[in-house]
Design a protein around this motif. Structure first.
Motif, mmCIF file in Angstrom:
data_model
loop_
_atom_site.group_PDB
_atom_site.id
_atom_site.type_symbol
_atom_site.label_atom_id
_atom_site.label_comp_id
_atom_site.label_asym_id
_atom_site.label_seq_id
_atom_site.Cartn_x
_atom_site.Cartn_y
_atom_site.Cartn_z
ATOM 1 N N GLN A 1 25.058 32.533 61.741
ATOM 2 C CA GLN A 1 25.475 31.137 61.747
ATOM 3 C C GLN A 1 24.425 30.299 61.052
ATOM 4 N N ALA A 2 24.836 29.655 59.986
ATOM 5 C CA ALA A 2 23.961 28.756 59.248
ATOM 6 C C ALA A 2 24.177 27.329 59.755
ATOM 7 N N PRO A 3 23.213 26.456 59.578
ATOM 8 C CA PRO A 3 23.363 25.061 60.041
ATOM 9 C C PRO A 3 24.610 24.408 59.469
ATOM 10 N N LEU B 1 18.518 40.103 49.214
ATOM 11 C CA LEU B 1 18.836 38.894 49.975
ATOM 12 C C LEU B 1 18.921 37.674 49.079
ATOM 13 N N LYS B 2 19.821 36.789 49.451
ATOM 14 C CA LYS B 2 20.067 35.558 48.711
ATOM 15 C C LYS B 2 19.799 34.359 49.613
ATOM 16 N N PRO B 3 19.510 33.216 49.048
ATOM 17 C CA PRO B 3 19.305 32.018 49.890
ATOM 18 C C PRO B 3 20.494 31.740 50.798
ATOM 19 N N GLU B 4 21.692 32.061 50.355
ATOM 20 C CA GLU B 4 22.874 31.815 51.186
ATOM 21 C C GLU B 4 22.984 32.760 52.371
ATOM 22 N N ASP B 5 22.105 33.749 52.456
ATOM 23 C CA ASP B 5 22.051 34.623 53.632
ATOM 24 C C ASP B 5 21.240 33.993 54.755
ATOM 25 N N THR B 6 20.611 32.864 54.491
ATOM 26 C CA THR B 6 19.815 32.185 55.503
ATOM 27 C C THR B 6 20.691 31.759 56.671
ATOM 28 N N ALA B 7 20.297 32.173 57.869
ATOM 29 C CA ALA B 7 21.089 31.881 59.068
ATOM 30 C C ALA B 7 20.373 32.465 60.274
ATOM 31 N N VAL B 8 20.880 32.120 61.445
ATOM 32 C CA VAL B 8 20.495 32.827 62.666
ATOM 33 C C VAL B 8 21.455 34.002 62.801
#
Length: 126
Positions: A39-41, A86-93
């Motif tokens: 889940q990303a912000p 990994l890509k920046p769009e993979d950033t999440a909890v």
């Protein structure tokens, strides 16, 4: 009751790799499924991958196919999510979750999972 504990998150540059771990207690992995969600912000929780032990089936979201691999160590009651490229769009909890059963059409439905870990943050910098 099943307890799940995730670990392995962190900060990584784009193109890098991380491996997340999900250690389970209170139940065995036989005939159950473990899923990874993120889940990303400002976004909804989405299914990333799942493994079904009775049939050794694995499932992946289209956005991570070819980059992420889910695996398990039944002796350690641990499931891993190996994340490459990994890509920046993979950033999440990232959360792992336990379900009594899943399938090809249902594995990404969060409501099917009864128990959830506390989550681990993955941040990919560009």
């Amino acid at each position: 009751e099943v307890q799940l504990v995730e670990s392995g998150g962190g900060l990584v540059q784009a193109g890098g790799s991380l491996t997340l771990s999900c250690a389970a207690s209170g139940a065995t992995f036989d005939d159950y499924a473990i899923g990874w969600f993120r889940q990303a912000p400002g976004k909804e929780r989405e299914g990333v991958s799942s493994i079904k032990f009775s049939a050794d089936d694995t499932y992946y979201a289209d956005s991570v196919k070819g980059r992420f691999t889910i695996s398990s160590d039944i002796a350690k009651n641990t499931v891993y999510l190996h994340m490459n490229s990994l890509k920046p769009e993979d950033t999440a909890v990232y959360y792992c979750a336990w379900a009594p059963s899943t399938g090809y059409y249902t594995w990404a439905r969060a409501l099917l999972y009864d128990y959830w870990g506390q989550g681990t943050q993955v941040t990919v910098s560009s």
